[in-house]
Motif scaffolding. Structure first.
Motif, PDB file in Angstrom:
ATOM      1  N   VAL A   1      26.613   7.644   2.306  1.00  0.00           N
ATOM      2  CA  VAL A   1      25.995   8.822   2.926  1.00  0.00           C
ATOM      3  C   VAL A   1      25.382   9.719   1.845  1.00  0.00           C
ATOM      4  CG1 VAL A   1      26.489  10.940   4.207  1.00  0.00           C
ATOM      5  CG2 VAL A   1      27.464   8.782   4.973  1.00  0.00           C
TER       6      VAL A   1
ATOM      7  N   PHE B   1      27.533  14.670   6.454  1.00  0.00           N
ATOM      8  CA  PHE B   1      28.407  15.020   7.571  1.00  0.00           C
ATOM      9  C   PHE B   1      29.870  14.854   7.191  1.00  0.00           C
ATOM     10  CE2 PHE B   1      25.575  14.621  11.536  1.00  0.00           C
ATOM     11  CZ  PHE B   1      24.558  15.246  10.875  1.00  0.00           C
TER      12      PHE B   1
ATOM     13  N   ASP C   1      32.429  13.204   8.847  1.00  0.00           N
ATOM     14  CA  ASP C   1      33.193  11.970   8.995  1.00  0.00           C
ATOM     15  C   ASP C   1      32.337  10.748   8.655  1.00  0.00           C
ATOM     16  OD1 ASP C   1      34.852   9.942   9.638  1.00  0.00           O
ATOM     17  OD2 ASP C   1      35.292  10.624  11.670  1.00  0.00           O
TER      18      ASP C   1
ATOM     19  N   THR D   1      31.831   7.853  11.185  1.00  0.00           N
ATOM     20  CA  THR D   1      30.937   7.889  12.346  1.00  0.00           C
ATOM     21  C   THR D   1      29.503   8.267  11.997  1.00  0.00           C
ATOM     22  OG1 THR D   1      31.569  10.178  12.763  1.00  0.00           O
ATOM     23  CG2 THR D   1      32.787   8.488  13.954  1.00  0.00           C
ATOM     24  N   SER D   2      29.244   8.671  10.740  1.00  0.00           N
ATOM     25  CA  SER D   2      27.871   9.129  10.492  1.00  0.00           C
ATOM     26  C   SER D   2      26.919   8.011  10.083  1.00  0.00           C
ATOM     27  CB  SER D   2      27.843  10.287   9.486  1.00  0.00           C
ATOM     28  OG  SER D   2      28.589   9.997   8.352  1.00  0.00           O
ATOM     29  N   LEU D   3      27.452   6.804   9.860  1.00  0.00           N
ATOM     30  CA  LEU D   3      26.553   5.672   9.615  1.00  0.00           C
ATOM     31  C   LEU D   3      26.448   4.833  10.891  1.00  0.00           C
ATOM     32  CD1 LEU D   3      27.740   4.609   6.065  1.00  0.00           C
ATOM     33  CD2 LEU D   3      25.624   5.769   6.667  1.00  0.00           C
ATOM     34  N   ASN D   4      25.257   4.320  11.127  1.00  0.00           N
ATOM     35  CA  ASN D   4      25.025   3.529  12.330  1.00  0.00           C
ATOM     36  C   ASN D   4      25.687   2.162  12.192  1.00  0.00           C
ATOM     37  OD1 ASN D   4      23.898   2.003  14.455  1.00  0.00           O
ATOM     38  ND2 ASN D   4      22.100   3.302  14.460  1.00  0.00           N
TER      39      ASN D   4
END
Lengths: 332, 321
Positions: free
Chosen positions: A166, A98, A100, A103-106
């Motif tokens: 990611v 993704f 960004d 924001t794409s990791l929890n």
């Protein structure tokens, strides 16, 4: 030499049914990706390039819907699969990165957990083996002291490191295709180059195909083998990188190329394409670029079909080729 | 970590000091206990004597300092009415109220979290609409009505559950509670459901709203792109992120349930603090009222501290300083 065709997209249409009307974000696109090949999708915001990427993995959320078309992965149509079969493809055969990494990791799960869950779910690793493999993956994407980092939470890592994580997640199952949606847009320029270099290295190493989506033509032309230019939901030009960059056929593609800064030229201002992309709710008939086009006239092609400009080079218009030489002289 | 806890305890002490002043002043401007303890036609010397023996003849600030001095030693005075130490009266009843509140919270969590999460994941399904309608009803129904309705249905009509009192208690891990016996649960389930009804309704809405917000986040899309199945996405990825505001509310509500259980305890004749405080207010039994309020204040402060520490467990981003 005939290369192995790994992905074939035919006439894909993804529409969004909003209160104001139907937005045809992806309006019948077709393309192919061969084994080990890098396809770059370029276009400005709202051109439908990200929606195309998300549609390939069927990650379109309400009110969006894939209306028709085929997405054939190794001959199997992904659009006809059940959700359960599809989950065996996602993150396993076809992965996605993704835009960004912030924001794409929890935020509440450790880095290790977010990597190992892929290995455990897709590859049937045991917890212990998954952890060992996750450390290897972190090391592979260039994260120092991976044994320690694996227990960190995303908030403890910098943006560049998160994007590396990611990438590690996306490559964990050794996928056949990697879809990278603006993978470096949210990063610093210096980090961008590192991340792109890393991705290029890894996919070369594993012979993975990649679809890289970006608004940055310079970046795409550096890394891609084939380029696809999108405008308002259509592919307007598509072909091998060399031809598309040196002899752009469509005036829009040419505009994009001309807007890049060139070192040898003494420029006061960058060239720009005048105007804005039309509202997706109110698209002009026929060629959607016409209102902004310098070459528009009565002799414009009627349809928006791609035709072969030269071998392995397609476009919906070739007017730029007749005028480009003149224009270049005018600027230089 | 230790510094953080120390700071929080210090803040708590300041709050308790302020509460003690407010309580003291409020109780003292509210009626004259001597009049309610003696018959209306009592002799003036008898009134004076009682006033002196209760310490009510001294100036207010002297009474306050005596009160604080004694309170710090655990002496909140003798109940005017029952002639036993007031604090003991309250502390005797405290476990029964806590037991009721815990049962209420347990019931609400078990019902509300799955229901709220389901309503967020499948907002269009008929069952979700039913859940949301039920939660609206739960928020709107006053406690005295829902309690009486429960008695009417389960005790009067079907005779399945006892309508009042507390069941047998059993000892477990050094604690004596009716939660450890079946009879205890039979007695507690209706009052706990009544007490927790509002909380179920509110938690459902909170979990649903929080979860819907979380489900829109990029990391959820990324988890989907990783091919994770629904159960992992909803439970592991989404629910844990949803829990942070929910824990705060559960914590604050636990205090509220303990502090405001009077109505439920009265309806179900539950022998807890709530019933004691109502009786004591009627009798103007000041030492008991003050003990009760201070105990509740301590509980609130302690719960808030616990909630802050739980955050740390659920949200690794929180820095303790």
């Amino acid at each position: 030499m005939q290369k192995e065709k790994i992905l074939e997209v035919n006439n894909l249409k993804t529409y969004f049914y909003t209160r104001e009307g139907v937005v045809k974000s992806v309006n019948g696109v077709s393309f192919e990706v061969n084994k080990g090949e890098i396809l770059g999708i370029v276009g400005e915001s709202g051109a439908g390039k990200s929606v195309t990427g998300f549609s390939l993995l069927r990650l379109i959320e309400e009110p969006g819907e894939i209306v028709s078309g085929e997405v054939k992965f190794k001959g199997q149509d992904l659009l006809k699969m059940s959700e359960k079969e599809m989950n065996k493809i996602r993150g396993n055969k076809i992965s996605m990165i993704f835009q960004d990494p912030m924001t794409s990791l929890n935020p509440v799960l450790t880095v290790g957990r977010q990597i190992t869950e892929v290995l455990i779910f897709h590859q049937n690793y045991s917890r212990k083996d998954a952890r060992r493999r996750a450390v290897e993956l972190l090391e592979m994407v260039g994260i120092s002291s991976p044994e320690k980092r694996i227990d960190h939470y995303p908030s403890q890592l910098s943006g560049g490191m998160r994007q590396r994580v990611v990438i590690a997640i996306a490559l964990a199952s050794n996928p056949e295709i990697l879809i990278a949606d603006e993978p470096t847009t949210a990063l610093d320029v210096t980090i961008q180059a590192q991340i792109i270099g890393l991705m290029k290295n890894l996919i070369d190493k594993f012979n993975t195909s990649m679809i890289i989506i970006s608004h940055d033509l310079a970046l795409i032309s550096e890394i891609a083998d084939k380029i696809m230019v999108m405008y308002a939901g259509d592919i307007i030009e598509y072909g091998d990188k060399g031809k598309l960059i040196s002899e752009p056929a469509h005036p829009y593609t040419q505009g994009l190329i001309d807007s890049l800064p060139v070192l040898e030229r003494d420029q006061k201002r960058l060239n720009q394409i005048k105007g804005l992309m039309p509202s997706p709710l109110d698209l002009p008939e026929g060629c959607k670029f016409k209102p902004r086009c310098d070459y528009a006239g009565d002799d414009c092609p009627e349809g928006t079909e791609l035709f072969e400009v030269s071998k392995a080079h397609f476009a919906t218009c070739r007017k730029a080729q007749f005028f480009s030489k003149k224009l270049m002289r005018g600027v230089g | 970590m230790l510094e953080y806890i120390g700071k929080r305890i210090w803040q708590t002490l300041i709050v308790l000091f302020l509460v003690s002043i407010i309580v003291f002043v409020m109780v003292n401007v509210n009626g004259d206990p001597v009049q309610s303890l003696l018959p209306p036609d009592a002799e003036p010397w008898a009134v004076e004597e009682l006033r002196t023996s209760l310490g009510l003849d001294k100036p207010l600030y002297v009474q306050y300092f005596m009160f604080v001095k004694n309170a710090l030693q655990g002496d909140m005075g003798i109940s005017y009415y029952q002639q036993t130490p007031a604090l003991n009266l309250v502390l005797d009843r405290l476990p029964k109220t806590v037991e009721l509140a815990l049962a209420a919270i347990l019931i609400s969590i078990i019902i509300a979290i799955p229901a709220g999460a389901y309503a967020a994941v499948k907002p269009e399904s008929p069952f979700s609409k039913f859940i949301m309608f039920g939660s609206l009803a739960g928020i709107s129904l006053p406690t005295f009505l829902s309690g009486i309705l429960l008695i009417l249905i389960f005790a009067v009509t079907f005779s399945w559950l006892p309508s009042s009192g507390r069941g047998d208690a059993a000892q477990f891990l050094g604690m004596k509670s009716s939660l450890f016996t079946l009879d205890g649960w039979k007695h507690i389930i209706m009052p706990a459901a009544t007490l927790g009804l509002y909380m179920v309704a509110m938690l459902i809405r909170l979990v649903r709203a929080g979860m819907m917000e979380v489900l829109k986040q990029d990391y959820i899309s990324f988890a989907k792109a990783k091919g994770m199945p629904g159960r992992i996405i909803y439970i592991r990825h989404a629910l844990k992120n949803t829990m942070i505001p929910v824990i705060t509310v559960i914590g604050l509500q636990l205090g509220r349930l303990i502090g405001f259980s009077m109505i439920t305890e009265t309806i179900f004749a539950w022998p807890g603090m709530g019933k004691l405080i109502l009786d004591s207010i009627n009798r103007l039994d000041r030492p008991v009222i003050m003990s009760y309020i201070l105990v509740v204040a301590v509980i609130f402060a302690f719960i808030n501290l616990t909630v802050d520490l739980l955050y740390y467990f659920f949200d690794p981003r929180i820095e303790l300083n």
